[in-house]
Design a protein around this motif. Structure first.
Motif, PDB file in Angstrom:
ATOM      1  N   GLN A  35       0.825  -1.214   0.000  1.00 20.38           N
ATOM      2  CA  GLN A  35       0.000   0.000   0.000  1.00 20.38           C
ATOM      3  C   GLN A  35       0.854   1.256   0.000  1.00 20.38           C
ATOM      4  O   GLN A  35       0.526   2.236  -0.642  1.00 20.38           O
ATOM      5  CB  GLN A  35      -0.956  -0.022   1.199  1.00 20.38           C
ATOM      6  N   ARG A  36       1.985   1.187   0.720  1.00 16.19           N
ATOM      7  CA  ARG A  36       2.876   2.357   0.756  1.00 16.19           C
ATOM      8  C   ARG A  36       3.436   2.661  -0.627  1.00 16.19           C
ATOM      9  O   ARG A  36       3.783   3.781  -0.932  1.00 16.19           O
ATOM     10  CB  ARG A  36       4.022   2.128   1.746  1.00 16.19           C
ATOM     11  N   SER A  37       3.525   1.609  -1.470  1.00 18.77           N
ATOM     12  CA  SER A  37       4.084   1.829  -2.801  1.00 18.77           C
ATOM     13  C   SER A  37       3.026   2.357  -3.755  1.00 18.77           C
ATOM     14  O   SER A  37       3.289   2.521  -4.946  1.00 18.77           O
ATOM     15  CB  SER A  37       4.662   0.532  -3.338  1.00 18.77           C
ATOM     16  N   GLY A  38       1.828   2.589  -3.267  1.00 12.74           N
ATOM     17  CA  GLY A  38       0.811   3.204  -4.113  1.00 12.74           C
ATOM     18  C   GLY A  38      -0.313   2.263  -4.510  1.00 12.74           C
ATOM     19  O   GLY A  38      -1.273   2.682  -5.151  1.00 12.74           O
ATOM     20  N   LEU A  39      -0.220   0.979  -4.153  1.00 13.28           N
ATOM     21  CA  LEU A  39      -1.320   0.064  -4.445  1.00 13.28           C
ATOM     22  C   LEU A  39      -2.295   0.204  -3.279  1.00 13.28           C
ATOM     23  O   LEU A  39      -1.989  -0.226  -2.189  1.00 13.28           O
ATOM     24  CB  LEU A  39      -0.821  -1.384  -4.510  1.00 13.28           C
ATOM     25  N   LYS A  40      -3.406   0.819  -3.505  1.00 14.99           N
ATOM     26  CA  LYS A  40      -4.264   1.160  -2.364  1.00 14.99           C
ATOM     27  C   LYS A  40      -4.832  -0.067  -1.661  1.00 14.99           C
ATOM     28  O   LYS A  40      -4.108  -0.771  -0.987  1.00 14.99           O
ATOM     29  CB  LYS A  40      -5.365   2.143  -2.787  1.00 14.99           C
ATOM     30  N   ASN A  41      -6.107  -0.333  -1.780  1.00 17.99           N
ATOM     31  CA  ASN A  41      -6.688  -1.429  -0.987  1.00 17.99           C
ATOM     32  C   ASN A  41      -6.532  -2.756  -1.718  1.00 17.99           C
ATOM     33  O   ASN A  41      -7.344  -3.139  -2.551  1.00 17.99           O
ATOM     34  CB  ASN A  41      -8.153  -1.126  -0.701  1.00 17.99           C
ATOM     35  N   ILE A  42      -5.459  -3.475  -1.371  1.00 17.63           N
ATOM     36  CA  ILE A  42      -5.113  -4.691  -2.094  1.00 17.63           C
ATOM     37  C   ILE A  42      -6.186  -5.764  -1.987  1.00 17.63           C
ATOM     38  O   ILE A  42      -6.583  -6.363  -2.985  1.00 17.63           O
ATOM     39  CB  ILE A  42      -3.809  -5.223  -1.501  1.00 17.63           C
ATOM     40  N   ILE A  43      -6.648  -5.978  -0.761  1.00 16.07           N
ATOM     41  CA  ILE A  43      -7.597  -7.074  -0.550  1.00 16.07           C
ATOM     42  C   ILE A  43      -8.923  -6.773  -1.246  1.00 16.07           C
ATOM     43  O   ILE A  43      -9.535  -7.639  -1.857  1.00 16.07           O
ATOM     44  CB  ILE A  43      -7.809  -7.311   0.963  1.00 16.07           C
ATOM     45  N   ARG A  44      -9.339  -5.498  -1.224  1.00 17.94           N
ATOM     46  CA  ARG A  44     -10.632  -5.157  -1.828  1.00 17.94           C
ATOM     47  C   ARG A  44     -10.529  -4.996  -3.348  1.00 17.94           C
ATOM     48  O   ARG A  44     -11.397  -5.459  -4.083  1.00 17.94           O
ATOM     49  CB  ARG A  44     -11.137  -3.839  -1.210  1.00 17.94           C
ATOM     50  N   ASP A  45      -9.440  -4.368  -3.816  1.00 21.44           N
ATOM     51  CA  ASP A  45      -9.424  -3.933  -5.219  1.00 21.44           C
ATOM     52  C   ASP A  45      -8.626  -4.824  -6.175  1.00 21.44           C
ATOM     53  O   ASP A  45      -8.914  -4.854  -7.357  1.00 21.44           O
ATOM     54  CB  ASP A  45      -8.863  -2.505  -5.315  1.00 21.44           C
TER      55      ASP A  45
END
Ligand SMILES: [Zn+2]
Length: 284
Positions: A92-102
């Motif tokens: 997420q810190r690298s810019g991938l927001k909500n991994i589990i949801r999106d």
């Protein structure tokens, strides 16, 4: 009062007996405290979208232990999900927001043949869990989405996954090259973790075209990590890169050769229609 009743009452001391609270042992009392703590709901899932039924999203489990002196006490232990959360937060810190949801497979919209092929291959890899998976070439084609979706599946199954964004991690490792302890501390987890995802291999993200070319130090680091993983075939390695396998072979034959041999590899030819980031932009 009936005399017999009075004697019985006196002998068995019923009234005062029933008034006494049950006496808890130290162990039972600590266990009650631990149970009360372990029953409360935490909220870590609000940050990372990962839900854990073991710790109820507190990240900590209270365990009752006996000390050497024989006393009972409560000890807070990290739940296994904390490793998963750590990886999700790094991503997420690298810019991938909500991994589990999106970053699900179903949210990767595949309409073109090449997208359907890529998506199916990534799904199959996430189920089979064998070898390496490589997507290289055209930027903005959804490489990161598919590689992240694979990692998401593994994370949800509780597998240890490490995320390495090349442009962030490689400079730190290069800076530590003269400090053996620090160098190993960076490198060992990347070499040995069950699942490693290297995002944007060999991309520095800065400078002119020329300065973005991997240096000898970049090549050495990539080789050391990938060669270790090549020699330990149970380890799963996922790589995305703007370089194709051929580009990587041109940079370093040994690295490219290992990717070619181990990975289900896809190289996307440069094609602006494959760039999602340009979709919706009217070119004049
Ligand atoms: Zn947990």
């Amino acid at each position: 009062m009936d005399i017999l009743e009075a004697v019985l009452k006196n002998t068995l001391n019923m009234e005062s007996f029933s008034d006494l609270p049950p006496r808890l042992s130290d162990e039972e009392s600590e266990r009650m405290k631990a149970d009360a703590f372990n029953d409360t709901e935490g909220n870590l899932n609000e940050d990372d979208g990962y839900s854990c039924s073991i710790c109820k999203n507190r990240g900590i489990i209270m365990k009752v232990k006996q000390t050497r002196s024989g006393n009972w006490t409560n000890v807070a232990c990290d739940c296994e999900c904390m490793k998963i959360r750590h990886t999700i937060r790094m991503m997420q810190r690298s810019g991938l927001k909500n991994i589990i949801r999106d970053y699900t497979f179903s949210k990767f919209i595949a309409t073109e043949d090449w997208q359907i092929t890529l998506k199916e291959a990534a799904k199959t890899y996430s189920l089979e869990k064998k070898g390496w998976f490589f997507i290289g070439g055209q930027s903005g084609a959804g490489k990161t989405h598919l590689c992240t979706a694979i990692c998401r599946e593994f994370l949800l199954e509780g597998m240890p996954v490490k995320y390495m964004l090349w442009r962030d991690e490689a400079p730190k490792i290069k800076a530590a090259v003269n400090d053996a302890a620090l160098y190993s501390a960076w490198m060992d987890p990347l070499k040995k973790v069950k699942v490693l995802y290297i995002d944007d291999l060999f991309k520095t993200g800065r400078g002119s075209e020329d300065s973005q070319k991997p240096t000898a130090a970049d090549v050495n680091i990539a080789f050391e990590i990938l060669n270790f993983r090549y020699n330990n075939p149970d380890l799963l390695t996922i790589i995305s890169s703007e370089c194709t396998v051929n580009d990587i072979i041109n940079i370093d034959e040994a690295i490219g050769g290992r990717i070619f041999e181990r990975a289900k590899a896809f190289s996307l030819k440069p094609d602006r229609s494959k760039n999602f980031r340009l979709k919706g932009v009217t070119e004049l």
